[in-house]
Motif scaffolding. Sequence first.
Motif, short mmCIF file in Angstrom:
data_model
loop_
_atom_site.label_atom_id
_atom_site.label_comp_id
_atom_site.label_asym_id
_atom_site.label_seq_id
_atom_site.Cartn_x
_atom_site.Cartn_y
_atom_site.Cartn_z
N ALA A 67 10.34 44.16 52.28
CA ALA A 67 9.67 43.19 53.15
C ALA A 67 8.15 43.36 53.08
N VAL A 68 7.67 44.59 52.94
CA VAL A 68 6.23 44.82 52.81
C VAL A 68 5.73 44.22 51.49
N ALA A 69 6.42 44.53 50.39
CA ALA A 69 6.03 44.02 49.07
C ALA A 69 6.06 42.49 49.06
N THR A 70 7.07 41.90 49.67
CA THR A 70 7.18 40.45 49.73
C THR A 70 6.01 39.85 50.50
N ALA A 71 5.63 40.49 51.60
CA ALA A 71 4.51 39.98 52.40
C ALA A 71 3.21 40.04 51.62
N VAL A 72 3.01 41.11 50.84
CA VAL A 72 1.80 41.21 50.00
C VAL A 72 1.81 40.08 48.97
N LEU A 73 2.94 39.88 48.32
CA LEU A 73 3.04 38.82 47.31
C LEU A 73 2.77 37.45 47.92
N GLU A 74 3.36 37.20 49.07
CA GLU A 74 3.17 35.90 49.71
C GLU A 74 1.72 35.68 50.11
N GLU A 75 1.06 36.73 50.59
CA GLU A 75 -0.36 36.61 50.95
C GLU A 75 -1.20 36.35 49.71
N ASN A 76 -0.90 37.02 48.61
CA ASN A 76 -1.63 36.78 47.36
C ASN A 76 -1.50 35.32 46.93
N VAL A 77 -0.27 34.83 46.95
CA VAL A 77 -0.02 33.45 46.53
C VAL A 77 -0.71 32.48 47.49
N THR A 99 -7.39 36.66 39.21
CA THR A 99 -7.69 37.93 38.53
C THR A 99 -7.94 39.04 39.54
N TRP A 100 -8.57 38.72 40.66
CA TRP A 100 -8.76 39.74 41.70
C TRP A 100 -7.40 40.26 42.16
N HIS A 101 -6.47 39.34 42.38
CA HIS A 101 -5.14 39.77 42.82
C HIS A 101 -4.43 40.58 41.73
N LEU A 102 -4.63 40.21 40.48
CA LEU A 102 -4.03 40.97 39.38
C LEU A 102 -4.56 42.41 39.36
N THR A 103 -5.85 42.57 39.62
CA THR A 103 -6.46 43.89 39.53
C THR A 103 -6.34 44.69 40.82
N GLU A 104 -6.09 44.02 41.91
CA GLU A 104 -6.05 44.68 43.21
C GLU A 104 -4.63 44.97 43.68
N SER A 105 -3.67 44.20 43.22
CA SER A 105 -2.34 44.29 43.78
C SER A 105 -1.29 44.57 42.72
N ALA A 106 -0.83 45.81 42.70
CA ALA A 106 0.19 46.20 41.72
C ALA A 106 1.45 45.38 41.87
N ALA A 107 1.80 45.01 43.09
CA ALA A 107 3.02 44.24 43.33
C ALA A 107 2.93 42.86 42.70
N ALA A 125 15.01 35.11 42.85
CA ALA A 125 14.83 33.69 43.14
C ALA A 125 13.57 33.47 43.97
N HIS A 126 13.33 34.35 44.94
CA HIS A 126 12.12 34.25 45.76
C HIS A 126 10.89 34.48 44.91
N ALA A 127 10.94 35.47 44.02
CA ALA A 127 9.80 35.75 43.14
C ALA A 127 9.52 34.56 42.22
N LEU A 128 10.57 33.92 41.72
CA LEU A 128 10.39 32.74 40.88
C LEU A 128 9.73 31.61 41.66
N THR A 129 10.13 31.46 42.92
CA THR A 129 9.52 30.44 43.76
C THR A 129 8.03 30.71 43.93
N LEU A 130 7.67 31.98 44.17
CA LEU A 130 6.26 32.34 44.32
C LEU A 130 5.51 32.10 43.02
N SER A 131 6.12 32.46 41.90
CA SER A 131 5.49 32.24 40.60
C SER A 131 5.26 30.75 40.35
N ASP A 132 6.22 29.93 40.72
CA ASP A 132 6.07 28.48 40.58
C ASP A 132 4.92 27.97 41.45
N ARG A 133 4.77 28.53 42.65
CA ARG A 133 3.66 28.14 43.52
C ARG A 133 2.32 28.50 42.89
#
Length: 196
Positions: A67-77, A99-107, A125-133
Amino acid sequence: MSQPLLPDVRRPANGGPKAAARNRAALIAAAREIYAAQGLDAPLSAIARRAGVGQGVLYRHFPDRDAVATAVLEENVRQIEQAAGAEDMLFADVLGVLTWHLTESAAFLGLLHVRASVARSGALAHALTLSDRVERALRERLPEGHRLSEQNDLMLAVAMVSGAAGGPTREVRERRAAAAWGLLGVEVGPVRPFEV
């Protein structure tokens, strides 16, 4: 035996919903920093300490590590989407935020490589949705005729840069990401988070 008297110390007032929102934002920012420094297996207690809250507060917002990793990913997106939606942002500027998110966020790196996986779990499936966004947000600002405008070129370039953006420190990761964008012949704006 009598108990020693303790000084009269007042607990801070409960800030209500505003404190909850601040705590959640602090936890996400702390998780991003801790994950970047220690990887995704970093102890959750380190995230709580960095955020300046107790572990109970962390678990109230995020029941587990996923849930923590998902929240970080969602905030990045969300930040990338906000950058793409801002009127004054050019494509190069949005790439700078990415690029900032790529260099700052390992997740975040794992999210962008998820397309290569063939498994279809709920998390995937959730990660794919985020990637599509992310792709939709980038395409909002992608100029017509840009070298990355072909169907698969945009996210392939992002995956290549994210693959190059590994390293022990943010500075090393940022230098490698800039070199990768340069090799692809793509201009990138300032590498920084998007702030409203």
